[in-house]
Design a protein around this motif. Structure first.
Motif, short mmCIF file in Angstrom:
data_model
loop_
_atom_site.label_atom_id
_atom_site.label_comp_id
_atom_site.label_asym_id
_atom_site.label_seq_id
_atom_site.Cartn_x
_atom_site.Cartn_y
_atom_site.Cartn_z
N UNK A 196 0.69 -1.24 0.08
CA UNK A 196 -0.03 0.11 0.01
C UNK A 196 0.84 1.25 0.02
N UNK A 197 1.84 1.46 0.76
CA UNK A 197 2.91 2.54 0.80
C UNK A 197 3.35 2.58 -0.40
N UNK A 198 3.71 1.71 -1.37
CA UNK A 198 4.38 1.64 -2.80
C UNK A 198 3.30 2.17 -3.82
N UNK A 199 1.84 2.39 -3.40
CA UNK A 199 0.91 2.70 -4.67
C UNK A 199 1.34 3.91 -5.13
N UNK A 202 -11.28 12.59 -7.81
CA UNK A 202 -11.25 12.29 -6.49
C UNK A 202 -9.69 12.19 -5.79
N UNK A 203 -8.82 12.98 -6.85
CA UNK A 203 -7.66 13.26 -6.28
C UNK A 203 -6.71 11.94 -5.51
N UNK A 204 -6.96 10.98 -6.22
CA UNK A 204 -6.50 9.47 -5.49
C UNK A 204 -5.07 9.50 -5.49
N UNK A 205 -4.21 9.99 -6.62
CA UNK A 205 -2.86 9.97 -6.50
C UNK A 205 -2.27 10.88 -5.49
N UNK A 206 -2.94 12.10 -5.43
CA UNK A 206 -2.47 12.85 -4.43
C UNK A 206 -2.74 12.59 -3.06
N UNK A 207 -3.69 11.87 -2.83
CA UNK A 207 -4.45 11.65 -1.55
C UNK A 207 -3.18 10.38 -1.04
N UNK A 208 -3.01 9.20 -2.16
CA UNK A 208 -2.09 8.27 -1.61
C UNK A 208 -0.82 8.66 -1.19
N UNK A 209 -0.24 9.83 -1.94
CA UNK A 209 0.90 10.13 -1.72
C UNK A 209 1.05 10.77 -0.32
N UNK A 210 0.11 11.49 0.15
CA UNK A 210 -0.03 12.18 1.43
C UNK A 210 -0.18 11.28 2.73
N UNK A 211 -0.96 10.09 2.34
CA UNK A 211 -1.02 8.92 3.41
C UNK A 211 0.30 8.23 3.50
N UNK A 224 -0.48 2.13 -18.87
CA UNK A 224 0.59 2.89 -18.42
C UNK A 224 0.89 4.46 -19.05
N UNK A 225 -0.12 4.59 -19.67
CA UNK A 225 -0.21 5.95 -20.31
C UNK A 225 0.33 5.98 -21.74
N UNK A 226 0.77 6.99 -22.38
CA UNK A 226 1.35 7.04 -23.71
C UNK A 226 2.72 6.34 -23.91
N UNK A 227 2.84 5.74 -24.91
CA UNK A 227 3.80 4.76 -25.14
C UNK A 227 5.35 5.23 -24.76
N UNK A 285 -0.12 3.37 -12.16
CA UNK A 285 -0.02 3.62 -13.59
C UNK A 285 -0.82 4.99 -13.84
N UNK A 286 -0.40 5.64 -14.84
CA UNK A 286 -0.79 6.91 -15.24
C UNK A 286 -2.49 6.98 -15.55
N UNK A 287 -2.73 5.82 -16.00
CA UNK A 287 -4.21 5.66 -16.50
C UNK A 287 -5.11 5.71 -15.26
N UNK A 288 -4.53 5.27 -14.09
CA UNK A 288 -5.53 5.22 -12.94
C UNK A 288 -5.51 6.65 -12.37
N UNK A 289 -4.29 7.37 -12.46
CA UNK A 289 -4.39 8.75 -11.99
C UNK A 289 -5.39 9.67 -13.00
N UNK A 290 -5.48 9.28 -14.21
CA UNK A 290 -6.24 9.78 -15.16
C UNK A 290 -7.66 9.83 -14.74
#
Length: 388
Positions: free
Chosen positions: A14-17, A32-41, A151-154, A22-27
């Motif tokens: 979980x810490x390494x999420x 929901x600002x998931x990437x930012x929230x996961x970083x803070x946690x 993983x986003x663009x090639x 992957x960039x698609x999940x962030x997109x």
């Protein structure tokens, strides 16, 4: 595939999420600002664990975080994109501190890293198979409409694929089931040749050739490998002796201007010379174009970064940040020399060499690409002490 599930490994996963996400999940989760929230946690949890363990940070951690902190300060000083600079600082800190916290649980760390890599690489490969023309697309002002996958663009693939390749080989040195690492290596190679970038093809292929060719270690010692890689960088970027690389460049479908990168490098070098100590910090795309986009044909809006990792670091953080980054490389090189010719030292030397060559034409903006540095530093440090 054997999973070793424990509370410790689940927490580590979980810490390494925010590192492997992957960039698609962030997109798809931007609202929901998931990437930012996961970083803070993650940064809070790993920092608390670090303090509770009463550990001293490794030398590499101190240097790497200092480098990114300097870039953040340069950004704040110049009124740049402090939000992006802060996220970069936090995510790189997570990468380094996780290795410090789990330094005495190396096998757990390698297993979790391997699992993250498999999810990213195999997930991306699956999207390539089911959607060859792209899983989704989006419009980027600088480059137009992009076709993207898991993983986003090639062009971004290599920032997950190359660390996965290195981790796969480290995994094979620690566990008896080498088939797992070999399968990941093969899928990584297939992905790059099916839909990767020229930079990714060069880096992945070079690393694999050096690892599989018998007796390669007799000639490609740590010093020779780094000298050759650094010479390639200097010949292309500084001295512009590019004709000797023509067969490779043309085979990859590129031209000897490296798709317009020569002009960008010229502009970057000029900009760095005007602000060599502090650098300009992290800027928005529009601001970067003003420094890097000037050409004989006018202003190129696609010049949103230096297209060279070394120049990018110097541009953002001046020669101080660049010196800190090069110190990280020297630390690993020194440990590789001390442990030569062990398999781990070969992995480290060839990974760093391939990284330097890839630095010539691309930048690495995602924290996952930095994983190879603390990983090899930890592996080689334990080997020096005779600890498995």
């Amino acid at each position: 595939m054997t999973l070793h599930l424990s509370k410790r490994s689940i927490i580590l996963f979980l810490l390494l999420i925010p590192v492997f996400l992957p960039i698609s999940v962030d997109y798809f989760t931007t609202s929901f600002h998931f990437y930012r929230l996961a970083t803070y946690v993650s940064i809070v949890v790993v920092a608390v664990r670090f303090v509770l363990n009463k550990q001293a940070p490794s030398l590499l951690t101190l240097i790497a975080i200092s480098m990114q902190a300097w870039i953040f300060l340069a950004t704040a000083r110049g009124g740049g994109d402090t939000s992006t600079a802060l996220m970069s600082l936090l995510r790189l800190s997570i990468v380094c501190l996780v290795f410090d916290v789990y330094r005495d649980s190396l096998t757990t760390l390698i297993r979790v890293l391997m699992l993250h890599c498999e999810i990213c690489v195999y997930g991306n490969f699956l999207t390539l198979l089911i959607a060859p023309e792209g899983l989704y697309s989006r419009s980027v002002s600088a480059y137009g409409v992009s076709q993207e996958w898991f993983l986003g663009v090639d062009n971004y693939f290599v920032q997950w694929l190359f660390p996965a390749l290195v981790i796969a080989w480290v995994y094979n040195t620690y566990f008896t089931k080498e088939s797992r690492g070999m399968v990941l290596s093969i899928v990584t190679l297939l992905t790059e040749f099916m839909h990767g970038s020229a930079t990714g093809i060069v880096g992945v292929t070079l690393f694999l050739i050096l690892m599989v060719v018998p007796k390669a270690g007799y000639f490609f010692t740590p010093i020779r490998s780094i000298v050759i890689a650094s010479s390639v960088w200097l010949l292309i970027v500084i001295f512009r002796i590019v004709n000797i690389f023509a067969p490779i460049v043309l085979k990859l479908g590129k031209n000897l201007t490296f798709s317009g990168r020569l002009a960008i490098w010229d502009n970057a070098i000029i900009a760095i010379s005007h602000n060599p100590v502090f650098g300009y910090g992290v800027l928005t795309n529009d601001e970067m174009v003003q420094y890097l986009g000037l050409s004989s044909n006018g202003l190129w809006t696609g010049a949103t970064h230096c297209h060279n990792q070394i120049l990018q670091i110097a541009f953002q953080g001046g020669l101080i940040a660049l010196l800190l980054f090069l110190t990280v490389i020297v630390l690993i090189l020194k440990k590789s020399i001390n442990n030569w010719p062990s398999k781990q030292s070969q992995i480290a030397s060839y990974a760093i060499s391939a990284y330097i060559i890839m630095c010539t034409t691309e930048i690495f903006i995602f924290p996952v690409m930095f994983v190879i540095f603390p990983l090899m530093y930890l592996v080689l440090s334990r080997e020096e002490k005779g600890v498995e």
